[in-house]
Scaffold this active site. Sequence first.
Site, PDB file in Angstrom:
ATOM      1  N   LYS A 174     -10.646  18.895  20.654  1.00  0.00           N
ATOM      2  CA  LYS A 174     -11.295  20.197  20.501  1.00  0.00           C
ATOM      3  C   LYS A 174     -10.244  21.289  20.462  1.00  0.00           C
ATOM      4  CE  LYS A 174     -14.879  18.349  23.506  1.00  0.00           C
ATOM      5  NZ  LYS A 174     -15.362  18.416  24.872  1.00  0.00           N
ATOM      6  N   ARG A 193       3.115  18.451  25.374  1.00  0.00           N
ATOM      7  CA  ARG A 193       3.095  17.184  24.625  1.00  0.00           C
ATOM      8  C   ARG A 193       1.665  16.939  24.167  1.00  0.00           C
ATOM      9  NH1 ARG A 193       5.516  11.311  25.868  1.00  0.00           N
ATOM     10  NH2 ARG A 193       7.327  12.443  25.154  1.00  0.00           N
ATOM     11  N   ARG A 219       8.882   9.362  31.389  1.00  0.00           N
ATOM     12  CA  ARG A 219      10.236   9.910  31.534  1.00  0.00           C
ATOM     13  C   ARG A 219      10.357  11.371  31.103  1.00  0.00           C
ATOM     14  NH1 ARG A 219      13.210   5.493  29.480  1.00  0.00           N
ATOM     15  NH2 ARG A 219      11.211   4.506  29.736  1.00  0.00           N
ATOM     16  N   THR A 220       9.710  11.738  30.031  1.00  0.00           N
ATOM     17  CA  THR A 220       9.883  13.125  29.561  1.00  0.00           C
ATOM     18  C   THR A 220       9.295  14.106  30.572  1.00  0.00           C
ATOM     19  OG1 THR A 220       9.780  12.323  27.286  1.00  0.00           O
ATOM     20  CG2 THR A 220       9.507  14.680  27.605  1.00  0.00           C
ATOM     21  N   HIS A 224      10.365  15.584  18.441  1.00  0.00           N
ATOM     22  CA  HIS A 224      10.593  15.470  19.885  1.00  0.00           C
ATOM     23  C   HIS A 224      11.990  16.062  20.104  1.00  0.00           C
ATOM     24  CE1 HIS A 224      10.537  14.172  23.908  1.00  0.00           C
ATOM     25  NE2 HIS A 224      10.325  12.874  23.769  1.00  0.00           N
TER      26      HIS A 224
HETATM   27  N1  ASP Z   1       9.468   8.478  24.504  1.00  0.00           N
HETATM   28  C1  ASP Z   1       9.606   8.740  23.108  1.00  0.00           C
HETATM   29  C2  ASP Z   1       8.451   9.555  22.595  1.00  0.00           C
HETATM   30  O1  ASP Z   1       7.688  10.066  23.375  1.00  0.00           O
HETATM   31  C3  ASP Z   1       9.821   7.502  22.324  1.00  0.00           C
HETATM   32  C4  ASP Z   1       8.694   6.509  22.376  1.00  0.00           C
HETATM   33  O2  ASP Z   1       7.668   6.756  22.981  1.00  0.00           O
HETATM   34  O3  ASP Z   1       8.873   5.471  21.760  1.00  0.00           O
HETATM   35  O4  ASP Z   1       8.314   9.711  21.413  1.00  0.00           O
END
Ligand code: ASP
Length: 319
Positions: free
Chosen positions: A84, A106, A56-57, A134
């Site tokens: 690394k 991320r 989703r992100t 986050h």
């Molecule tokens: N999607 C959120 C995160 O990336 C929450 C989760 O993964 O539980 O932290």
Amino acid sequence: MIGRDLLGIEDLDRSEIERLLDTADHMREIGEREVKKVPTLRGRTIINLFFEPSTRTKASFEIAGKRLSADVINFSPSSSSTKKGESILDTAKTLEAMDADAVIVRHEVSGVPRRIAEVLEAPVINAGDGAHEHPTQALLDAFTIRERLGRLQGVNVTIVGDIKYSRVVRSNIHLLTKMKANVTLAAPPTLLPTEIDKMGVRVVHNLDEAIEGADVVMMLRIQLERQGKLSFPSLREYYNTFGLTRERLRRAKEGVLVMHPGPMNRGVEIASEVADDPHVSVILDQVTNGVAVRMAVLYLLAGGGPDWRAPMAGAGDDR
Ligand code: ASP
């Protein structure tokens, strides 16, 4: 905020949070139009650099960038390179050399987005680093609360579950306490970091007590990938003690909002009867609002045109 990084809510002050949320209000309206696109970031390049898997992100940032007419490139280096340190920075620098105007990062290790930000000129946006922060999740959560309840100040927010390994909770604590909401945490002792009460929150070990009088109940996913082994006897036991059921929710205030950052473990932290109840659950609103909030972040950091308040001239040009 042009050219700045967004690495954590900890770095923001109250007025910056308000500015982001107010800008997201406008972006939310764009998402309701028939043509959900404006030209404000046309000609800019945004890179989604996801070392850790995400559904989703990543999609949310991609949609957000595209709604602003930026070119969005997704890049997911294999996780073997994540250990690394050098190769991470080289990857980031290589991508920036392709004239990126913003890099969204991320990584499973806390602090990697900050390290990348130190070597890049372009703004770096943290899309989740280890159990650290986050920030866009906390902003979209706050946006959803404000949209539904009209304010953040004085709102009673109960956050339940895997406090120790969750980055969502850390960003939310920073944001909600800065905005003067009352935060209560509930978790088994094994999932509570010892110093957490120093962050200006109330800590309880009993779910019923935590829910009493809550305006918002935010459930967290058990981060099995970060725990190594279970921090409690079994998932069933966890559900019996900390799972959110309709029965338990009765202790909350009338009109309580139930939130979850996703992905949800139904029958572990939350019962389907609650997650799917349109009278209390705002879980899908959170997803919708996530796009608006990420548009606001990209707009403010990557420097969209100054005309965003007006109906954006040329809207729809880039269909
Ligand atoms: N999607 C959120 C995160 O990336 C929450 C989760 O993964 O539980 O932290």
